[in-house]
Enzyme design. Structure first.
Site, PDB file in Angstrom:
ATOM      1  N   HIS A   1       1.164  -0.950   0.275  1.00  0.00           N
ATOM      2  CA  HIS A   1      -0.384  -0.354   0.069  1.00  0.00           C
ATOM      3  C   HIS A   1       1.552   1.393  -0.295  1.00  0.00           C
ATOM      4  CE1 HIS A   1      -3.022  -2.655   2.338  1.00  0.00           C
ATOM      5  NE2 HIS A   1      -3.571  -2.370   1.063  1.00  0.00           N
TER       6      HIS A   1
ATOM      7  N   LYS B   1     -15.950  -7.430   7.031  1.00  0.00           N
ATOM      8  CA  LYS B   1     -16.558  -7.093   7.964  1.00  0.00           C
ATOM      9  C   LYS B   1     -16.465  -7.783   9.698  1.00  0.00           C
ATOM     10  CE  LYS B   1     -20.350  -9.762   5.199  1.00  0.00           C
ATOM     11  NZ  LYS B   1     -19.359 -10.353   3.633  1.00  0.00           N
TER      12      LYS B   1
ATOM     13  N   ARG C   1      -1.895  -5.835  -8.401  1.00  0.00           N
ATOM     14  CA  ARG C   1      -1.371  -6.862  -7.676  1.00  0.00           C
ATOM     15  C   ARG C   1      -1.089  -7.810  -9.441  1.00  0.00           C
ATOM     16  NH1 ARG C   1      -3.060  -7.609  -2.193  1.00  0.00           N
ATOM     17  NH2 ARG C   1      -4.811  -7.682  -3.424  1.00  0.00           N
TER      18      ARG C   1
ATOM     19  N   SER D   1      -2.932  -8.005   3.059  1.00  0.00           N
ATOM     20  CA  SER D   1      -2.793  -7.148   4.605  1.00  0.00           C
ATOM     21  C   SER D   1      -3.482  -9.572   4.985  1.00  0.00           C
ATOM     22  CB  SER D   1      -4.528  -6.460   4.923  1.00  0.00           C
ATOM     23  OG  SER D   1      -3.424  -5.731   4.183  1.00  0.00           O
TER      24      SER D   1
END
Ligand code: PNS
Length: 165
Positions: A22, A46, A95, A133
């Protein structure tokens, strides 16, 4: 180029947590646009590992040396946030081909919602092409070393968080 063009971009995402991949995309966006807002979506994940305040704090620390980058959070539609900021573009990192389908769907939907807003894709640095992540959280939760993949403030917070879990 017209004088009245605004060169403001928004880099939206969950950033749970921000990774070196990032940071690389944000750095390059900051070299292309006068102002870049890193916009952390509340409610996009979520069950996020980090609260939105923690994600903002980590992203601020990671982008501290980029003078034209501001880290913020938002609720609701990203196109609405971009409109409020006066942005001309959403910047996303791409990516592998696996990103492509989801990113294209989002960019087409955003284009329907806000025809004047462009989505700009920056191809990720090859060193970070596999990085996400989720993978960072997986590896860190099993005791793996993620030092190379996240900025230092994230490393410290990951350690704290995973020790407590
Ligand atoms: O880190 P991610 O998963 O690529 O981020 C996705 C994000 C946060 C950019 C996307 O879910 C988003 O824009 N959420 C805000 C709500 C919204 O505008 N949804 C419609 C987008 S098509």
């Amino acid at each position: 180029m017209a004088d009245n063009l605004q060169h403001i971009a928004v880099c939206p995402g969950s950033f749970d947590p921000i990774t070196e991949g990032h940071v690389d995309v944000i750095r390059r966006a900051s070299q292309m646009f006068e102002k870049v807002y890193v916009a952390i979506a509340q409610g996009a994940e979520k069950a996020p590992l980090f609260s939105v305040d923690e994600r903002v704090a980590m992203a601020r620390a990671a982008c501290a040396e980029m003078a034209n980058v501001e880290v913020d959070s938002f609720v609701g539609l990203v196109v609405e946030y971009a409109r409020q900021r006066g942005a001309v573009a959403l910047v996303k990192g791409l990516r592998a081909i696996t990103d492509f389908d989801r990113e294209m769907q989002m960019s087409w939907m955003n284009r329907q919602l806000a025809p004047d807003l462009c989505t700009v894709f920056l191809v990720s640095h090859p060193d970070y092409a596999f990085l996400s992540s989720s993978l960072v959280k997986d590896v860190a939760s099993m005791g793996g070393d993620v030092t190379k993949f996240v900025p230092e403030p994230v490393l410290n917070r990951l350690k704290e968080k995973l020790v407590r879990h």
